[in-house]
Design a protein around this motif. Structure first.
Motif, PDB file in Angstrom:
ATOM      1  N   ALA A  51       0.825  -1.217   0.000  1.00 51.33           N
ATOM      2  CA  ALA A  51       0.000   0.000   0.000  1.00 51.33           C
ATOM      3  C   ALA A  51       0.858   1.266   0.000  1.00 51.33           C
ATOM      4  O   ALA A  51       1.957   1.279   0.550  1.00 51.33           O
ATOM      5  CB  ALA A  51      -0.902  -0.009   1.225  1.00 51.33           C
ATOM      6  N   SER A  52       0.345   2.304  -0.640  1.00 50.10           N
ATOM      7  CA  SER A  52       1.037   3.599  -0.663  1.00 50.10           C
ATOM      8  C   SER A  52       0.051   4.692  -1.047  1.00 50.10           C
ATOM      9  O   SER A  52      -0.804   4.478  -1.900  1.00 50.10           O
ATOM     10  CB  SER A  52       2.171   3.573  -1.691  1.00 50.10           C
ATOM     11  N   ARG A  54       1.366   8.500  -0.592  1.00 51.76           N
ATOM     12  CA  ARG A  54       2.296   9.557  -0.970  1.00 51.76           C
ATOM     13  C   ARG A  54       3.256   9.157  -2.095  1.00 51.76           C
ATOM     14  O   ARG A  54       3.400   9.874  -3.086  1.00 51.76           O
ATOM     15  CB  ARG A  54       3.159   9.962   0.244  1.00 51.76           C
ATOM     16  N   ARG A 104       7.782  -0.852  -5.346  1.00 53.13           N
ATOM     17  CA  ARG A 104       7.684  -1.026  -3.885  1.00 53.13           C
ATOM     18  C   ARG A 104       7.350  -2.480  -3.628  1.00 53.13           C
ATOM     19  O   ARG A 104       6.467  -3.038  -4.280  1.00 53.13           O
ATOM     20  CB  ARG A 104       6.605  -0.120  -3.292  1.00 53.13           C
ATOM     21  N   HIS A 132      14.379   3.217   1.548  1.00 54.56           N
ATOM     22  CA  HIS A 132      13.340   4.035   0.918  1.00 54.56           C
ATOM     23  C   HIS A 132      14.062   5.325   0.504  1.00 54.56           C
ATOM     24  O   HIS A 132      13.900   6.372   1.126  1.00 54.56           O
ATOM     25  CB  HIS A 132      12.220   4.302   1.926  1.00 54.56           C
ATOM     26  N   PRO A 259       7.192  10.949   8.034  1.00 56.10           N
ATOM     27  CA  PRO A 259       7.091  10.555   6.618  1.00 56.10           C
ATOM     28  C   PRO A 259       5.671  10.238   6.191  1.00 56.10           C
ATOM     29  O   PRO A 259       5.362  10.245   4.998  1.00 56.10           O
ATOM     30  CB  PRO A 259       7.966   9.292   6.544  1.00 56.10           C
ATOM     31  N   GLY A 260       4.793   9.956   7.185  1.00 57.19           N
ATOM     32  CA  GLY A 260       3.444   9.516   6.870  1.00 57.19           C
ATOM     33  C   GLY A 260       3.470   8.067   6.411  1.00 57.19           C
ATOM     34  O   GLY A 260       4.526   7.586   5.972  1.00 57.19           O
ATOM     35  N   PRO A 261       2.386   7.327   6.478  1.00 56.66           N
ATOM     36  CA  PRO A 261       1.144   7.766   7.115  1.00 56.66           C
ATOM     37  C   PRO A 261       1.311   7.827   8.633  1.00 56.66           C
ATOM     38  O   PRO A 261       2.030   7.013   9.192  1.00 56.66           O
ATOM     39  CB  PRO A 261       0.162   6.645   6.716  1.00 56.66           C
TER      40      PRO A 261
HETATM   41  N1   CP Z   1       6.094   7.926   3.350  1.00 52.56           N
HETATM   42  C1   CP Z   1       5.550   6.977   2.556  1.00 52.56           C
HETATM   43  O1   CP Z   1       6.248   6.159   1.971  1.00 52.56           O
HETATM   44  O2   CP Z   1       4.192   7.030   2.470  1.00 52.56           O
HETATM   45  P1   CP Z   1       3.278   6.024   1.588  1.00 52.56           P
HETATM   46  O3   CP Z   1       3.411   4.654   2.236  1.00 52.56           O
HETATM   47  O4   CP Z   1       1.886   6.575   1.679  1.00 52.56           O
HETATM   48  O5   CP Z   1       3.822   6.016   0.198  1.00 52.56           O
END
Ligand code: CP
Length: 314
Positions: A51-52, A54, A104, A132, A259-261
């Motif tokens: 999942a991603s 951003r 990813r 990352h 970095p989120g989430p």
């Molecule tokens: N920071 C980051 O990689 O966020 P996502 O998992 O939403 O891509």
């Protein structure tokens, strides 16, 4: 370099080159006409096996702003579901002559394995607990813009370090640029071989944040804890969650990053995360597009140069 698989192989001058170009793309992204042609005629495929929000969105936007033909593979609907392996999937896509593959994957090392098999440039969008790289680069750009430099800063990376590829790429990058890096979190969430990175380790937030220029919070990566230690959210927030009181131990002008989430009320207080005087979380997202534009632009230049050397039409 042919690929961007991690921060590890990058020289400090190469990091600076990427950030300088990203700075220029950040200006473009704030302008009315967000268009450049660095990837004109090239095909970019995004393959996200995890999942991603951003990373995937920003790689897609980055590619489109630079004129690439961008395709997002819907991995959940792909033949991976029918048992096709990662390598067979990659080789199948490779036969369609993509130029840039953004990948990813939940397994550490999977992206490196794939990069060995294909003819195009591969960008690691996060592999397991390994690296990352574009996240570390966007964090570095945010810090440089906020602090005016990317050296001799005290940076506290806090929380679930053990499961975090973001922490790993960041501490490698920030170390290369000669910053003082501290890791703050429960000993159960610290990696076992931490000595090799030359960092200071704290299990007390107030001591770890004392005098810090930058406070970088991380999410508890429950999906990677596979039955091991899982702290209770309440206890974790009490001891390691960032709030205004704990932040008061850092410098008065310290910035807060994530970095989120993010999970509000677990690793960070929601009000602090939204405080535009301290939190640069939205700027990190903005810089994510610029850094990914820069990384793909530079790899595309290398790709074209290699093809010209081989006598292939660039
Ligand atoms: N920071 C980051 O990689 O966020 P996502 O998992 O939403 O891509």
């Amino acid at each position: 370099h042919r690929h961007l698989l991690g921060i590890e192989p990058l020289h400090p001058t190469e990091i600076t080159t990427i950030l300088d170009l990203a700075d220029r793309y950040a200006d473009l992204n704030r302008s009315a006409l967000k268009r450049a042609n660095a990837l004109e005629g090239l095909t970019q495929i995004n393959m996200f096996f995890e999942a991603s929000t951003r990373t995937q969105a920003s790689f897609e936007i980055a590619g489109k702003r630079l004129g690439a033909d961008v395709m997002n593979m819907a991995m959940q609907a792909s033949s991976i579901k029918k048992g096709e392996t990662l390598i067979d999937t990659a080789m199948t896509l490779n036969a369609m002559h993509p130029d840039l593959l953004v990948v990813r994957h939940p397994s550490s090392g999977a992206v490196n394995l794939l990069a060995d098999k294909v003819n195009c440039a591969v960008l690691n969008a996060g592999d397991g607990r390994h690296e990352h790289p574009t996240q570390a680069l966007l964090d570095a750009l945010t810090i440089r813009r906020e602090k005016g430099r990317l050296h001799r800063l005290t940076i506290a990376i806090c929380g679930d370090i053990a499961h975090s590829r973001v922490a790993r790429s960041n501490l490698i990058l920030l170390g290369k640029m000669e910053n003082r890096v501290r890791l703050v979190g429960p000993p159960t969430l610290m990696p076992s071989q931490i000595d090799q990175f030359g960092v200071e380790v704290f299990d007390d937030m107030r001591a770890g944040l004392e005098g810090a220029d930058v406070v970088m919070m991380l999410r508890l990566q429950r999906e990677r804890m596979d039955g091991g230690f899982i702290p209770s959210e309440r206890e974790y927030y009490h001891r390691f969650g960032l709030d205004a009181e704990k932040l008061s131990y850092a410098k008065d002008d310290a910035i807060v990053m994530h970095p989120g989430p993010m999970n509000r009320g677990v690793e960070i207080d929601g009000t602090l995360a939204d405080d535009i005087n301290r939190s640069v979380i939205q700027e990190q997202v903005e810089m994510g597009v610029a850094v990914r534009m820069a990384a793909m632009d530079l790899l595309a230049r290398n790709l074209r140069a290699a093809r010209t050397d081989k006598g292939v039409m660039a």
